[in-house]
Design an enzyme around this catalytic site. Sequence first.
Site, PDB file in Angstrom:
ATOM      1  N   TYR A  90     -15.514  -0.352   9.160  1.00  0.00           N
ATOM      2  CA  TYR A  90     -13.790   0.002   9.200  1.00  0.00           C
ATOM      3  C   TYR A  90     -13.147  -0.299  10.753  1.00  0.00           C
ATOM      4  CZ  TYR A  90     -10.059   2.678   9.149  1.00  0.00           C
ATOM      5  OH  TYR A  90      -8.238   2.951   9.201  1.00  0.00           O
ATOM      6  N   ASP A 116       2.567  -2.033  -3.884  1.00  0.00           N
ATOM      7  CA  ASP A 116       0.982  -1.087  -4.483  1.00  0.00           C
ATOM      8  C   ASP A 116      -0.019  -2.102  -5.566  1.00  0.00           C
ATOM      9  OD1 ASP A 116      -0.221   1.083  -2.648  1.00  0.00           O
ATOM     10  OD2 ASP A 116      -1.740   0.279  -4.250  1.00  0.00           O
ATOM     11  N   ILE A 117      -1.297  -1.666  -5.658  1.00  0.00           N
ATOM     12  CA  ILE A 117      -1.568  -2.629  -6.613  1.00  0.00           C
ATOM     13  C   ILE A 117      -1.743  -2.020  -7.936  1.00  0.00           C
ATOM     14  CG2 ILE A 117      -4.094  -1.673  -5.778  1.00  0.00           C
ATOM     15  CD1 ILE A 117      -5.758  -5.066  -5.713  1.00  0.00           C
ATOM     16  N   ARG A 118      -1.818  -0.282  -7.856  1.00  0.00           N
ATOM     17  CA  ARG A 118      -1.595   0.531  -8.866  1.00  0.00           C
ATOM     18  C   ARG A 118      -0.280   1.080  -8.511  1.00  0.00           C
ATOM     19  NH1 ARG A 118      -5.185   1.922  -5.535  1.00  0.00           N
ATOM     20  NH2 ARG A 118      -7.281   0.320  -6.620  1.00  0.00           N
ATOM     21  N   GLY A 165       0.651  -0.995   0.265  1.00  0.00           N
ATOM     22  CA  GLY A 165      -0.603   0.504   0.345  1.00  0.00           C
ATOM     23  C   GLY A 165       1.115   1.130  -0.311  1.00  0.00           C
ATOM     24  N   ASP A 179      -0.820  -7.395  -4.997  1.00  0.00           N
ATOM     25  CA  ASP A 179      -2.172  -7.419  -4.338  1.00  0.00           C
ATOM     26  C   ASP A 179      -1.935  -7.773  -2.918  1.00  0.00           C
ATOM     27  OD1 ASP A 179      -4.698  -7.565  -2.991  1.00  0.00           O
ATOM     28  OD2 ASP A 179      -5.260  -8.872  -4.409  1.00  0.00           O
ATOM     29  N   GLY A 183      -0.985   5.079  -1.332  1.00  0.00           N
ATOM     30  CA  GLY A 183      -1.632   5.572  -0.723  1.00  0.00           C
ATOM     31  C   GLY A 183      -0.782   6.940   0.754  1.00  0.00           C
ATOM     32  N   GLN A 184      -1.957   7.390   0.688  1.00  0.00           N
ATOM     33  CA  GLN A 184      -1.671   8.451   1.631  1.00  0.00           C
ATOM     34  C   GLN A 184      -0.326   8.068   3.222  1.00  0.00           C
ATOM     35  OE1 GLN A 184      -4.430   9.855   5.109  1.00  0.00           O
ATOM     36  NE2 GLN A 184      -3.527  12.297   4.713  1.00  0.00           N
TER      37      GLN A 184
HETATM   38  N1  SER Z   1      -8.651   9.029   9.192  1.00  0.00           N
HETATM   39  C1  SER Z   1      -9.655   7.514   8.604  1.00  0.00           C
HETATM   40  C2  SER Z   1     -10.571   7.042   8.771  1.00  0.00           C
HETATM   41  O1  SER Z   1     -10.898   8.760   8.463  1.00  0.00           O
HETATM   42  C3  SER Z   1      -9.780   6.989  10.183  1.00  0.00           C
HETATM   43  O2  SER Z   1      -9.031   5.783  10.998  1.00  0.00           O
HETATM   44  O3  SER Z   1     -11.231   6.611   7.827  1.00  0.00           O
END
Ligand code: SER
Length: 314
Positions: free
Chosen positions: A143, A35-37, A9, A53, A12-13
């Site tokens: 999540y 990463d996957i992309r 990953g 992946d 990502g951010q």
């Molecule tokens: N920043 C994340 C979210 O907003 C929380 O871990 O999903």
Amino acid sequence: MSKPTLILGACGQIGTELTLALRSAYSAEEIIASDIREGKPALMDGGPFELLDATNYEAIEDVIMHYEIEEVYLMAAMLSATAEKFPMRAWNLNMNALFNVLNLAKEGKISKIFWPSSIAVFGPDTPKLHTPQQTIMNPSTVYGISKQSGERWCEYYHKKFGVDVRSVRYPGLISWKTLPGGGTTDYAVEIFHDALEKGSYDCFLSENTQLPMMYMDDAIRATRELMERTPEDVTVRSSYNLASMSFSPSELAESIQKEIPDFKMSYAPDFRQAIADSWPKSIDDTKAREDWDWQPEFDLKATTKAMLQNLKQS
Ligand code: SER
């Protein structure tokens, strides 16, 4: 000392900045981004990259064997807002990717794991102010359920199989190099882009929704400081509470107005409001301060100045 390291990953951010930080601190050739992309040129050009992946055990194992990887940072995940729309996809990605790296460590193929948890492990029954390390959790989002389950599995693999897995519960993370995607705290990044591009921002959370937040530099430093500790120092093997500041959208708007006086804020809360309302307002991170001397550096004012300055120059 440099160890061959894999970041899952990496585009990502968090993954982007973590990869760049590790590459500049250690030998870039030993920090393998995946990463996957594909990601930003700075990430793709600065060291090895593998399309991977995180739910594919054999593919990860191949990369680990090829580069003789010792440490894995698992930063691939579906965040809170997107996960509410795709619950099964979120569960599959967030849990299977974690099981893959936990099992690779259990089998002795890697020696250390970093896996991020989140303030989303807490829920509506949790004390909202200075939320303690150990408290009622009962997450009410897809999540949050995946992150809480992940914490239980990390602790289990540590106790049962001696797996050296380390984790922090990140607050909302504010960064300028890469945009977040699909989170509830994303407003606190979008606002800076809109402030500079349009002079206004229409916020998807209501004005008094206070949430725990952190500037990315602090989050990366926390991650590295935790990973550099000897295993005995790391007494929490679920995940550490981690904090630096808390603010509401209106407080962030005021902070931006000190730098951009004409900045205008409006509010149109959507489904993400309910997610934010289920999370703590502030976090007690005493345990991280005790165990590995955690100290944040960026407050709201410093974050606001750093975000505006860096975005203007980028
Ligand atoms: N920043 C994340 C979210 O907003 C929380 O871990 O999903």
